[in-house]
Enzyme design. Structure first.
Site, short mmCIF file in Angstrom:
data_model
loop_
_atom_site.label_atom_id
_atom_site.label_comp_id
_atom_site.label_asym_id
_atom_site.label_seq_id
_atom_site.Cartn_x
_atom_site.Cartn_y
_atom_site.Cartn_z
N ASP A 249 0.83 -1.20 0.00
CA ASP A 249 0.00 0.00 0.00
C ASP A 249 0.87 1.25 0.00
O ASP A 249 2.03 1.22 0.42
CB ASP A 249 -0.91 0.02 1.23
N LYS A 271 -4.17 2.20 -2.42
CA LYS A 271 -5.05 1.95 -1.28
C LYS A 271 -4.86 2.99 -0.18
O LYS A 271 -4.66 2.67 0.97
CB LYS A 271 -4.86 0.54 -0.72
N MET A 384 -8.44 7.20 9.31
CA MET A 384 -8.81 7.87 8.05
C MET A 384 -9.96 8.86 8.28
O MET A 384 -10.92 8.90 7.52
CB MET A 384 -9.19 6.83 6.99
#
Length: 466
Positions: A249, A271, A384
């Site tokens: 990632d 990602k 996130m």
């Protein structure tokens, strides 16, 4: 990196040294381990240098170095322990085409000599670009202790056998053969029956490996941790070392990718929340394709693959393709972030549970029990959550959360670029806008740094709000 490490071929070539004192002796002790032709120019050379010359180990001229003395030399050492003389001879040698090292003068040298661990033909060079010679010596001492004295013998015998091992396919099969020889079969044979047993041992071992059926590929689903390479687990490190293909990632730290084998194929599939990336279906197809071709694949995910890593989707795809897999857990960002502020995710008398939420999944956010989370003392780690900060703020306050509930946002947790933004719930959206965070960030709801006032100088004062 200001100095690029290489191993120069010096067998039968000329290396010249100007100087006859302690500095020259130190360099000559190392140079005499090579198969180069050594020439020394010095007035009043030390007895040790004279003895080396008398025994034919080097050529000695009892006079100052002058133009023409570095003809056909590949390396030149200025070791006169006199700055003016070293500058004079270095200028001559450079004009005559030799690479120049001036002892104890890093800035004017064209190359440096590293600390060396010698298990000829296995050689390990350790350099710090002059920044920390003591550290280089400490690393050398540690390696000297760990590396077997017979390693060089095993390597010399193995080197003569390399052409036969080409009968094995390139890659995994050859690595398995050499690992078997160096770390198990060859070592055992040498200890039991001596050097003479190594060649027949190699013949027998090659026959055994050639007769083995082709092993299927495999996928390791590995957690890369929050970014600090020292937080990578030993099992993850071993998986990277064995990998033929690394599918990683975008948030995986470059320092961790450096731990992969140089021959490994590195595939960046992105990602990153809200950014361009390969689709999950494309990632699944990559893992299956390389594993079915016999590769050892490492699927490298930031943090822990079992936490918001879409792990089940990849496992289901691998199972459907009949590809074997293994999970290697990692340290999740929440653990690194809370450690960075000297706190604990749970505390007796404060909270008996902690929630892990993802700000990337808006549908999941809408389904949260916001009323329960809004109660005093509750703690949540929100992954996130930068772009959804105002949504989080609104939901919590709508359900009764105190406006002064502490919020700590940690950007690049565990990395040298870590930033800590301390604010309160009522100011969360504005604080993040003002902070202009660009790296991955984790939001700790209900937690402030243990020593918030003492640590205030480490916070961005523009967003510090208590």
């Amino acid at each position: 990196m200001k100095h690029f490490p290489i191993f120069m071929a010096v067998e039968g070539r000329k290396i010249t040294v100007s100087g006859g004192g302690e500095a020259a002796i130190a360099k000559l002790r190392l140079l005499l381990k090579t198969e180069a032709h050594i020439s020394v120019f010095a007035t009043n050379p030390a007895e040790e240098i004279k003895n080396w010359a008398a025994s034919g180990k080097l050529s000695l001229k009892d006079r100052p170095f002058r133009a023409g003395d570095t003809a056909r030399s590949v390396l030149f050492y200025a070791a006169n322990e006199d700055a003016a003389e070293d500058a004079r001879v270095a200028a001559i040698a450079e004009d005559e085409g030799a690479l120049v090292n001036i002892v104890d003068n890093l800035n004017d040298s064209q190359f440096i000599t590293p600390a060396i661990v010698d298990r000829d033909p296995v050689t390990i060079a350790i350099g710090t670009e002059g920044a920390a010679p003591v550290l280089a010596r400490a690393i050398k001492a540690d390696l000297e202790e760990k590396l077997s004295p017979v390693l060089g013998m095993l390597a010399r015998i193995g080197k003569a056998f390399r052409h036969k091992v080409e009968a094995l396919p390139m890659g995994r099969k050859r690595r398995e053969f050499w690992a078997d020889y160096y770390f198990k079969t060859g070592t055992a044979a040498l200890e039991a029956d001596g050097v003479e047993s190594l060649r027949p041992t190699l013949d027998s071992l090659l026959k055994d490996h050639l007769s083995r059926s082709e092993q299927p590929g495999h996928v390791d689903l590995v957690g890369a941790g929050p970014g600090d390479p020292e937080l990578l687990t030993l099992k993850a490190r071993k998986a990277l070392d064995a990998a033929d293909v690394v599918v990683y990632d975008r948030l995986v730290a470059p320092e961790i990718l450096e731990l992969a084998r140089r021959e490994a194929i590195l595939l960046n599939v992105g990602k990153e929340g809200f950014g361009p990336s390969a689709t999950q279906e494309e990632i699944n197809a990559l893992l299956i394709e390389h594993a079915q071709n016999g590769a050892h694949v490492v699927r490298l995910k930031s943090g822990d693959p079992t936490i918001f890593g879409r792990l089940d989707e990849e496992i289901d795809a691998l199972d459907a393709a009949n590809v074997s897999w293994r999970i290697v857990p990692g340290i999740t960002a929440a653990s690194a972030a809370v450690a960075g502020i000297g706190q604990s995710l749970t505390k007796r008398g404060r909270n008996s549970e902690v929630r892990f939420l993802t700000g990337h999944d808006m549908k999941g956010f809408a389904e949260q029990d916001w009323r329960a989370l809004a109660q005093t003392g509750e703690v949540a780690a929100i992954y996130m959550g930068k772009k959804s900060a105002r949504f989080i703020q609104g939901r919590l306050m709508m359900h009764g959360a105190a406006p002064n509930t502490p919020i700590t946002v940690i950007e690049n947790a565990s990395r040298p670029t870590q930033r800590i933004v301390l604010t309160v719930l009522s100011e969360l959206g504005n604080a993040l806008t003002e902070a202009s965070l660009t790296g991955p960030a984790l939001t700790l709801y209900g937690l402030a740094p243990r020593a918030a006032l003492a640590l205030a100088d480490t916070f961005d004062k523009k967003v510090l709000s208590l």
